[in-house]
Design an enzyme around this catalytic site. Structure first.
Site, mmCIF file in Angstrom:
data_model
loop_
_atom_site.group_PDB
_atom_site.id
_atom_site.type_symbol
_atom_site.label_atom_id
_atom_site.label_comp_id
_atom_site.label_asym_id
_atom_site.label_seq_id
_atom_site.Cartn_x
_atom_site.Cartn_y
_atom_site.Cartn_z
ATOM 1 N N GLN A 16 -7.397 5.369 6.529
ATOM 2 C CA GLN A 16 -6.624 4.167 6.838
ATOM 3 C C GLN A 16 -7.408 3.273 7.784
ATOM 4 O O GLN A 16 -7.310 3.385 9.003
ATOM 5 C CB GLN A 16 -5.265 4.525 7.444
ATOM 6 C CG GLN A 16 -4.381 3.320 7.568
ATOM 7 C CD GLN A 16 -2.964 3.659 7.953
ATOM 8 O OE1 GLN A 16 -2.560 4.802 8.004
ATOM 9 N NE2 GLN A 16 -2.200 2.627 8.243
ATOM 10 N N PHE A 17 -8.176 2.358 7.215
ATOM 11 C CA PHE A 17 -9.024 1.478 8.026
ATOM 12 C C PHE A 17 -8.201 0.564 8.919
ATOM 13 O O PHE A 17 -8.695 0.085 9.940
ATOM 14 C CB PHE A 17 -9.970 0.666 7.139
ATOM 15 C CG PHE A 17 -9.342 -0.519 6.470
ATOM 16 C CD1 PHE A 17 -9.416 -1.774 7.055
ATOM 17 C CD2 PHE A 17 -8.682 -0.390 5.257
ATOM 18 C CE1 PHE A 17 -8.846 -2.874 6.445
ATOM 19 C CE2 PHE A 17 -8.108 -1.476 4.641
ATOM 20 C CZ PHE A 17 -8.185 -2.730 5.231
ATOM 21 N N THR A 18 -6.938 0.320 8.595
ATOM 22 C CA THR A 18 -6.129 -0.593 9.397
ATOM 23 C C THR A 18 -5.865 -0.064 10.804
ATOM 24 O O THR A 18 -5.466 -0.830 11.688
ATOM 25 C CB THR A 18 -4.788 -0.925 8.710
ATOM 26 O OG1 THR A 18 -4.061 0.284 8.499
ATOM 27 C CG2 THR A 18 -5.027 -1.641 7.385
#
Length: 148
Positions: free
Chosen positions: A78-80
């Site tokens: 989850q890059f966010t």
């Protein structure tokens, strides 16, 4: 690296209607990788995840790890999690690792956790539009950041 850890009674990941991973009691781990992360941070975080004592013992105290209870891990990229939100209203992801760096670290994290846990870690699909279902237990949610 930054991880959001949720103690769950169950969790699953679905991509295009197909389940890519599902667990019962254990940890749902959302993992964000920064551009300057290395295997050193990954090793520290993996050790912390399998040994973090957030499961109840016989007295109801958080004294057991996912390893102690024979639990499972569902690992989701989850890059966010690396979003910077101080300026403006649109998150900036400039510090997030590019896919050619982040994906190998995500895959190796899954392998490392599997080795430490002594069982296969369930995973999502890197870069996919994933649907995550979970039942948070407690609720217990903890954020770990290798920079802190």
């Amino acid at each position: 690296m930054r991880a959001v850890i949720q103690r769950v009674t169950q969790a699953s990941c679905t991509v295009d209607g197909v389940c890519t991973g599902a667990i019962q009691q254990g940890l749902l781990v959302l993992l964000g990788v920064e551009e300057d992360d290395t295997e050193k941070e990954q090793e520290w975080l993996a050790q912390k995840l399998v040994n973090l004592r957030i499961f109840s013992d016989e007295a109801g105290l958080m004294n057991k790890s996912v390893q102690d209870i024979g639990g499972n891990i569902l690992l989701i990229s989850q890059f966010t999690l690396i979003a910077q939100t101080k300026k403006g209203n649109r998150p900036s992801f400039i510090r997030a690792a590019r896919p050619n760096k982040a994906e190998p670290l995500y895959q190796v994290m899954g392998e490392r956790l599997s080795t430490l846990l002594g069982k296969q870690v369930q995973m999502g699909i890197f870069g996919a539009d994933m649907k995550i279902d979970l039942r948070n237990d407690g609720p217990v949610t903890i954020i770990l950041d290798t920079k802190e």
